[in-house]
Design an enzyme around this catalytic site. Structure first.
Site, PDB file in Angstrom:
ATOM      1  N   HIS A 108      49.107  88.823  56.057  1.00  9.63           N
ATOM      2  CA  HIS A 108      49.287  89.449  54.743  1.00  9.63           C
ATOM      3  C   HIS A 108      49.597  90.934  54.944  1.00  9.63           C
ATOM      4  CE1 HIS A 108      48.888  89.929  50.447  1.00  9.63           C
ATOM      5  NE2 HIS A 108      48.226  91.056  50.701  1.00  9.63           N
ATOM      6  N   MET A 120      55.318  81.727  50.753  1.00  5.96           N
ATOM      7  CA  MET A 120      55.032  82.364  49.469  1.00  5.96           C
ATOM      8  C   MET A 120      54.464  81.395  48.443  1.00  5.96           C
ATOM      9  SD  MET A 120      55.616  85.245  50.595  1.00  5.96           S
ATOM     10  CE  MET A 120      55.406  86.292  49.171  1.00  5.96           C
ATOM     11  N   ARG A 121      53.631  80.483  48.905  1.00  7.82           N
ATOM     12  CA  ARG A 121      52.949  79.535  48.020  1.00  7.82           C
ATOM     13  C   ARG A 121      51.480  79.508  48.363  1.00  7.82           C
ATOM     14  NH1 ARG A 121      55.898  75.780  45.217  1.00  7.82           N
ATOM     15  NH2 ARG A 121      58.040  76.471  45.366  1.00  7.82           N
ATOM     16  N   LYS A 131      52.637  76.855  44.173  1.00 10.48           N
ATOM     17  CA  LYS A 131      51.639  76.267  45.076  1.00 10.48           C
ATOM     18  C   LYS A 131      52.235  75.093  45.843  1.00 10.48           C
ATOM     19  CE  LYS A 131      49.734  73.435  41.349  1.00 10.48           C
ATOM     20  NZ  LYS A 131      48.580  73.086  40.548  1.00 10.48           N
ATOM     21  N   ASN A 162      46.975  83.022  58.172  1.00  3.55           N
ATOM     22  CA  ASN A 162      48.005  83.674  57.351  1.00  3.55           C
ATOM     23  C   ASN A 162      48.131  85.124  57.781  1.00  3.55           C
ATOM     24  OD1 ASN A 162      49.839  84.026  55.121  1.00  3.55           O
ATOM     25  ND2 ASN A 162      48.190  85.057  54.007  1.00  3.55           N
ATOM     26  N   GLY A 193      61.647  85.017  58.414  1.00  5.09           N
ATOM     27  CA  GLY A 193      61.057  84.449  59.624  1.00  5.09           C
ATOM     28  C   GLY A 193      60.835  85.438  60.750  1.00  5.09           C
ATOM     29  N   SER A 194      60.745  86.735  60.440  1.00  3.21           N
ATOM     30  CA  SER A 194      60.549  87.692  61.539  1.00  3.21           C
ATOM     31  C   SER A 194      59.172  87.514  62.183  1.00  3.21           C
ATOM     32  CB  SER A 194      60.752  89.135  61.069  1.00  3.21           C
ATOM     33  OG  SER A 194      59.708  89.545  60.224  1.00  3.21           O
ATOM     34  N   ASN A 195      58.172  87.112  61.408  1.00  2.00           N
ATOM     35  CA  ASN A 195      56.856  86.853  62.016  1.00  2.00           C
ATOM     36  C   ASN A 195      56.882  85.597  62.880  1.00  2.00           C
ATOM     37  OD1 ASN A 195      54.603  88.798  61.251  1.00  2.00           O
ATOM     38  ND2 ASN A 195      55.703  88.542  59.322  1.00  2.00           N
TER      39      ASN A 195
HETATM   40  C1  GAR Z   1      55.699  89.450  55.728  1.00  2.00           C
HETATM   41  O1  GAR Z   1      55.645  90.836  55.527  1.00  2.00           O
HETATM   42  C2  GAR Z   1      54.406  88.801  55.353  1.00  2.00           C
HETATM   43  O2  GAR Z   1      53.288  89.606  55.611  1.00  2.00           O
HETATM   44  C3  GAR Z   1      54.588  88.594  53.883  1.00  2.00           C
HETATM   45  O3  GAR Z   1      55.930  88.191  53.747  1.00  2.00           O
HETATM   46  C4  GAR Z   1      56.703  88.787  54.781  1.00  2.00           C
HETATM   47  C5  GAR Z   1      57.504  87.706  55.460  1.00  2.00           C
HETATM   48  O4  GAR Z   1      58.408  88.250  56.368  1.00  2.00           O
HETATM   49  N1  GAR Z   1      53.697  87.620  53.379  1.00  2.00           N
HETATM   50  C6  GAR Z   1      53.133  87.683  52.176  1.00  2.00           C
HETATM   51  O5  GAR Z   1      53.380  88.575  51.380  1.00  2.00           O
HETATM   52  C7  GAR Z   1      52.175  86.547  51.853  1.00  2.00           C
HETATM   53  N2  GAR Z   1      51.401  86.859  50.695  1.00  2.00           N
HETATM   54  P1  GAR Z   1      59.095  87.356  57.498  1.00  2.00           P
HETATM   55  O6  GAR Z   1      59.706  86.149  56.802  1.00  2.00           O
HETATM   56  O7  GAR Z   1      60.125  88.250  58.073  1.00  2.00           O
HETATM   57  O8  GAR Z   1      58.033  86.954  58.481  1.00  2.00           O
END
Ligand code: GAR
Length: 202
Positions: free
Chosen positions: A111, A92-93, A65, A109, A12-14
């Site tokens: 990526h 991740m779905r 999914k 999203n 959840g850092s984003n």
């Molecule tokens: C992030 O780096 C995001 O870009 C990636 O998962 C990580 C989640 O980090 N997403 C994907 O790969 C989607 N295909 P977070 O939980 O710390 O935000």
């Protein structure tokens, strides 16, 4: 003001970067709920710390999914909390047409690569293994494909000789935490417009 519903599967850092921008007053939005397909995901604990409504939604029987009963429950919760913008943040779905039709052109999203290079899983590892010298992150609108929707913002990072998948992912995440709030800021300001699959106004 955007009413953002966040979906995530990981630390959840984003999501934290979005919440921090809202709390700092630099993003005109409210995070109305956080939903996860992983019961013990860090993103749910972070939501709790910020008093944001949060729920685990059992994704069964699907492995990769969001569809069926889980998709219906997610849409129901997002509508119940009044979300008008959906931010996938490490979710991740693959999301399917039900969610996309419930929130047309309002699902975003992030990526961890410069799309269209390296869609799919562990994009930072794909970039390192491939041997490219520059990678980064992309914030895009979600369409029916995998990491294929219209691009809003990209930020680049160099790949260094001594990088590991951990150091590279960490460098990409620094940029992610700037890019996601910035993309949402542009959306909140009504700046974004479409020209085919190009997103202008950034
Ligand atoms: C992030 O780096 C995001 O870009 C990636 O998962 C990580 C989640 O980090 N997403 C994907 O790969 C989607 N295909 P977070 O939980 O710390 O935000």
């Amino acid at each position: 003001m955007l009413k953002i519903g966040i979906l995530g599967s990981g630390s959840g850092s984003n999501m934290q970067s979005i919440v921090d921008a809202v709390e700092a007053g630099t993003l005109d939005a409210r995070v109305v709920c956080v939903l996860s397909d992983v019961a013990d995901a860090g993103i749910l604990a972070r939501a709790a710390r910020h008093n944001i409504p949060h729920h685990y939604v059992d994704p069964a029987p699907f492995k990769t999914k969001l569809e069926g009963a889980a998709e219906e429950r997610v849409i129901g919760l997002l509508q119940e909390y009044g979300a008008d913008t959906i931010a996938l943040a490490g979710f991740m779905r693959v999301v399917k047409s039900g969610l996309l039709q419930a929130f047309p052109r309002r699902v975003l999203n992030i990526h961890p690569s410069l799309l269209p290079a390296f869609p799919g899983l562990a994009a930072w590892k794909q970039a390192l293994t491939y041997g490219v010298k520059v990678t980064g992150c992309t914030v895009h609108f979600v369409d029916e494909g995998i990491d294929s929707g219209p691009i809003i913002i990209q930020r680049s990072v160099p790949i260094l000789d001594d990088d590991t998948i951990e150091t590279l992912h960490a460098r990409i995440q620094v940029e992610e935490h700037k890019a996601y709030p910035e993309a949402l800021r542009l959306l909140a300001a009504g700046r974004l417009r479409f020209d085919g699959r190009r997103v202008l106004g950034t």
